[in-house]
Design an enzyme around this catalytic site. Sequence first.
Site, mmCIF file in Angstrom:
data_model
loop_
_atom_site.group_PDB
_atom_site.id
_atom_site.type_symbol
_atom_site.label_atom_id
_atom_site.label_comp_id
_atom_site.label_asym_id
_atom_site.label_seq_id
_atom_site.Cartn_x
_atom_site.Cartn_y
_atom_site.Cartn_z
ATOM 1 N N SER A 186 63.190 33.803 9.589
ATOM 2 C CA SER A 186 62.456 34.097 7.952
ATOM 3 C C SER A 186 63.002 35.346 7.411
ATOM 4 O O SER A 186 63.440 35.506 6.362
ATOM 5 C CB SER A 186 60.995 33.874 7.936
ATOM 6 O OG SER A 186 60.482 34.986 8.937
ATOM 7 N N HIS A 241 59.478 28.988 15.156
ATOM 8 C CA HIS A 241 59.321 30.071 14.328
ATOM 9 C C HIS A 241 57.875 30.027 13.923
ATOM 10 O O HIS A 241 57.006 29.558 14.579
ATOM 11 C CB HIS A 241 60.473 30.313 13.458
ATOM 12 C CG HIS A 241 60.287 31.514 12.516
ATOM 13 N ND1 HIS A 241 59.643 32.507 13.177
ATOM 14 C CD2 HIS A 241 60.630 31.901 11.607
ATOM 15 C CE1 HIS A 241 59.581 33.878 12.234
ATOM 16 N NE2 HIS A 241 60.629 33.330 11.233
ATOM 17 N N HIS A 259 59.411 34.309 23.591
ATOM 18 C CA HIS A 259 59.940 35.157 22.280
ATOM 19 C C HIS A 259 61.319 35.455 22.660
ATOM 20 O O HIS A 259 61.923 35.728 23.699
ATOM 21 C CB HIS A 259 59.139 36.482 22.072
ATOM 22 C CG HIS A 259 59.237 36.933 20.748
ATOM 23 N ND1 HIS A 259 60.184 37.577 20.295
ATOM 24 C CD2 HIS A 259 58.486 36.747 19.386
ATOM 25 C CE1 HIS A 259 60.208 37.980 18.881
ATOM 26 N NE2 HIS A 259 59.164 37.438 18.445
ATOM 27 N N ARG A 315 50.438 41.721 18.536
ATOM 28 C CA ARG A 315 49.696 40.872 17.205
ATOM 29 C C ARG A 315 48.816 39.893 17.986
ATOM 30 O O ARG A 315 47.867 39.584 17.293
ATOM 31 C CB ARG A 315 50.816 40.092 16.684
ATOM 32 C CG ARG A 315 51.798 40.830 15.868
ATOM 33 C CD ARG A 315 53.046 40.511 15.201
ATOM 34 N NE ARG A 315 53.746 39.595 16.035
ATOM 35 C CZ ARG A 315 54.837 38.749 15.820
ATOM 36 N NH1 ARG A 315 55.043 38.590 14.360
ATOM 37 N NH2 ARG A 315 55.408 38.224 16.631
ATOM 38 N N ASP A 323 51.387 33.522 17.528
ATOM 39 C CA ASP A 323 50.949 32.224 17.049
ATOM 40 C C ASP A 323 49.884 31.569 18.069
ATOM 41 O O ASP A 323 49.222 30.637 17.701
ATOM 42 C CB ASP A 323 52.127 31.158 16.846
ATOM 43 C CG ASP A 323 53.106 31.781 15.729
ATOM 44 O OD1 ASP A 323 52.666 32.167 14.665
ATOM 45 O OD2 ASP A 323 54.333 31.710 16.015
HETATM 46 N N1 HAX Z 1 57.822 26.562 26.930
HETATM 47 C C1 HAX Z 1 58.894 25.890 27.626
HETATM 48 N N2 HAX Z 1 59.988 26.569 27.620
HETATM 49 C C2 HAX Z 1 60.318 27.624 27.123
HETATM 50 C C3 HAX Z 1 59.333 28.147 26.435
HETATM 51 C C4 HAX Z 1 58.191 27.912 26.065
HETATM 52 N N3 HAX Z 1 57.238 28.469 25.440
HETATM 53 N N4 HAX Z 1 59.882 29.515 25.979
HETATM 54 C C5 HAX Z 1 61.281 29.370 26.386
HETATM 55 N N5 HAX Z 1 61.496 28.293 27.009
HETATM 56 C C6 HAX Z 1 62.761 27.997 27.682
HETATM 57 C C7 HAX Z 1 63.813 27.611 26.505
HETATM 58 O O1 HAX Z 1 63.598 26.220 25.772
HETATM 59 C C8 HAX Z 1 64.919 27.747 26.993
HETATM 60 O O2 HAX Z 1 65.178 26.541 27.912
HETATM 61 P P1 HAX Z 1 66.481 25.752 28.053
HETATM 62 O O3 HAX Z 1 67.772 26.746 28.664
HETATM 63 O O4 HAX Z 1 66.343 24.715 29.008
HETATM 64 O O5 HAX Z 1 67.017 25.573 26.636
HETATM 65 C C9 HAX Z 1 64.744 28.995 28.482
HETATM 66 O O6 HAX Z 1 63.271 28.916 28.574
HETATM 67 C C10 HAX Z 1 65.201 30.300 28.033
HETATM 68 O O7 HAX Z 1 64.901 30.573 26.827
HETATM 69 P P2 HAX Z 1 64.635 32.081 26.132
HETATM 70 O O8 HAX Z 1 65.608 32.864 26.408
HETATM 71 O O9 HAX Z 1 63.424 32.369 27.117
HETATM 72 O O10 HAX Z 1 63.945 32.146 24.843
HETATM 73 P P3 HAX Z 1 64.671 31.962 23.542
HETATM 74 O O11 HAX Z 1 64.838 33.259 23.045
HETATM 75 O O12 HAX Z 1 65.852 31.025 23.630
HETATM 76 O O13 HAX Z 1 63.560 31.407 22.750
HETATM 77 C C11 HAX Z 1 61.586 30.920 21.675
HETATM 78 C C12 HAX Z 1 62.415 31.774 22.077
HETATM 79 C C13 HAX Z 1 60.194 31.731 20.761
HETATM 80 C C14 HAX Z 1 62.162 30.097 20.685
HETATM 81 C C15 HAX Z 1 60.902 30.325 22.969
HETATM 82 O O14 HAX Z 1 60.210 31.000 23.605
HETATM 83 C C16 HAX Z 1 59.877 28.973 22.552
HETATM 84 O O15 HAX Z 1 60.385 27.866 22.107
HETATM 85 N N6 HAX Z 1 58.610 29.120 22.466
HETATM 86 C C17 HAX Z 1 57.639 28.183 21.950
HETATM 87 C C18 HAX Z 1 57.598 28.191 20.538
HETATM 88 C C19 HAX Z 1 56.972 29.375 19.776
HETATM 89 O O16 HAX Z 1 55.896 29.713 20.151
HETATM 90 N N7 HAX Z 1 57.630 29.774 18.945
HETATM 91 C C20 HAX Z 1 57.048 30.870 17.945
HETATM 92 C C21 HAX Z 1 57.781 32.045 18.515
HETATM 93 C C22 HAX Z 1 57.111 33.443 17.646
HETATM 94 C C23 HAX Z 1 57.565 33.187 16.429
HETATM 95 O O17 HAX Z 1 58.460 33.230 15.811
HETATM 96 N N8 HAX Z 1 56.446 33.156 15.283
HETATM 97 O O18 HAX Z 1 56.670 32.732 14.295
#
Ligand code: HAX
Length: 439
Positions: free
Chosen positions: A241, A271, A318, A327, A373
């Site tokens: 964002s 996000h 994250h 937070r 979140d």
């Molecule tokens: N559950 C399951 N798998 C997860 C995970 C979770 N909560 N978090 C990361 N992973 C997985 C990824 O999907 C990725 O899998 P692949 O290699 O198979 O694609 C692997 O672990 C490595 O990912 P990472 O390097 O640890 O994490 P990223 O930096 O790529 O992604 C995210 C960060 C926040 C997108 C990710 O942790 C996620 O999808 N979390 C769940 C959704 C979430 O809570 N989002 C909010 C984040 C905070 C925010 O912005 N709030 O607004």
Amino acid sequence: MGYIKEKFKVKADELNAEVKDLVKNHGDMKIEDVTLAQVYQGMRGITGLVTETSLLDANEGIRFRGYSIPELREKMPKVKGGAEPLPEGLFYLMLIGELPEEADVQHLSNQWARRSHVPNHVFAAIDALPVSAHPMTMFTVGVMALQTESTFAKAYAEGMNKKDYWSYMYDDSMDLIARLPRIAAYIYRRKYKNNVHIQPNGLLDWAGNFAHMLGYEDEGFKELMRLYMTIHADHEGGNVSAHTTHLVGSALSDAYLSFAAGMNGLAGPLHGLANQEVIKWILEMREELGGGSPTKQQIEDYVRKTLSEGKVVPGYGHAVLRKTDPRFTAQMEFAKKHLADDELVKIVWLVYETVPPILESLGKVKNPWPNVDAHSGALLVHYGLVEYEFYTVLFGVSRALGVLASLCWDRALGFSLERPKSVTTEWMKQFVAGKVEAE
Ligand code: HAX
């Protein structure tokens, strides 16, 4: 012009001189090397942006102008008898770089109350959408409709000197922040409360008035809104964002266009939409188990089921953080103080005990800990705000404080159009083979 605007101009002139000096004398300094993996995998860890308002440490969490969340909760001005920081104070801190006095916060509350008028065509634009539309869709439509009010766009069309960009951006940002709670509350009352609306109370603080317009008069909920609006406001510049708002703003798009773009990014489930996904996930788990509170074993089984279905566990992980998000901790402390016996809150805490070891055991998740979140929904449900599709709008209203303060800085510092280089996979293959070189 208002003394905060004048003060911002003085600060901006000082920093502008320092930035010019840095670029002139050290412009060739290399910050870091970029790997092929970073280019393919979301540019993680590449330092490519300057954002003055806050800085994220992977282990410690966010600091706003050097102040951590616990420090903000201690040092920021509060309403009389209240314990949570006023978001007006955080905006002042992000914009000016100094802790606010009571008078600064009061000045901003008054300014935002004065600037909060929303023209009728904005409500008409929202009304043109079916009630079934997602609240975030209504929110960005409302912001886009409000773009007719941009002083920046008008001045640019008339031929504005680039030295004045910051001034119009400042006024648009102040107007937009002032108007967002009214738009958000309108969406909430339209969708969930039979279209019965509540007039603003100009005597209340910005977050307190927002709670009032949503229809929540409980002082506990108002305190929650003050905390919520403070902790969701900013998370340095690279998140979707903030980065989108900055990127779109770099084309000299006004505050309304830039912020609406950022909100479309916040509406993504990885996000900001994660806040609705968390509560949905918990409620679905409860329903599947026949109601009541799940045991740790049942949560563990549900987490494994979620993962086996190729889904993420919402609220965990994250892109930058590597520890429990402060937070999350701030919301946990609020819950311990005000609603420690709440059933849903206790489930959130049990999920917190259960999820990290499971994610860690996968061996690929870089951060198994909860983010912002993971907790917010349970607090909102406690006070009666159960309509979880609305949660990301609350996040969006708060996020305006950070991204718009940043946009003011972008224009004050004369930041350039953002335009990084991209390559093709064919280029990458040739690069690996030593046949081409990066420019
Ligand atoms: N559950 C399951 N798998 C997860 C995970 C979770 N909560 N978090 C990361 N992973 C997985 C990824 O999907 C990725 O899998 P692949 O290699 O198979 O694609 C692997 O672990 C490595 O990912 P990472 O390097 O640890 O994490 P990223 O930096 O790529 O992604 C995210 C960060 C926040 C997108 C990710 O942790 C996620 O999808 N979390 C769940 C959704 C979430 O809570 N989002 C909010 C984040 C905070 C925010 O912005 N709030 O607004």
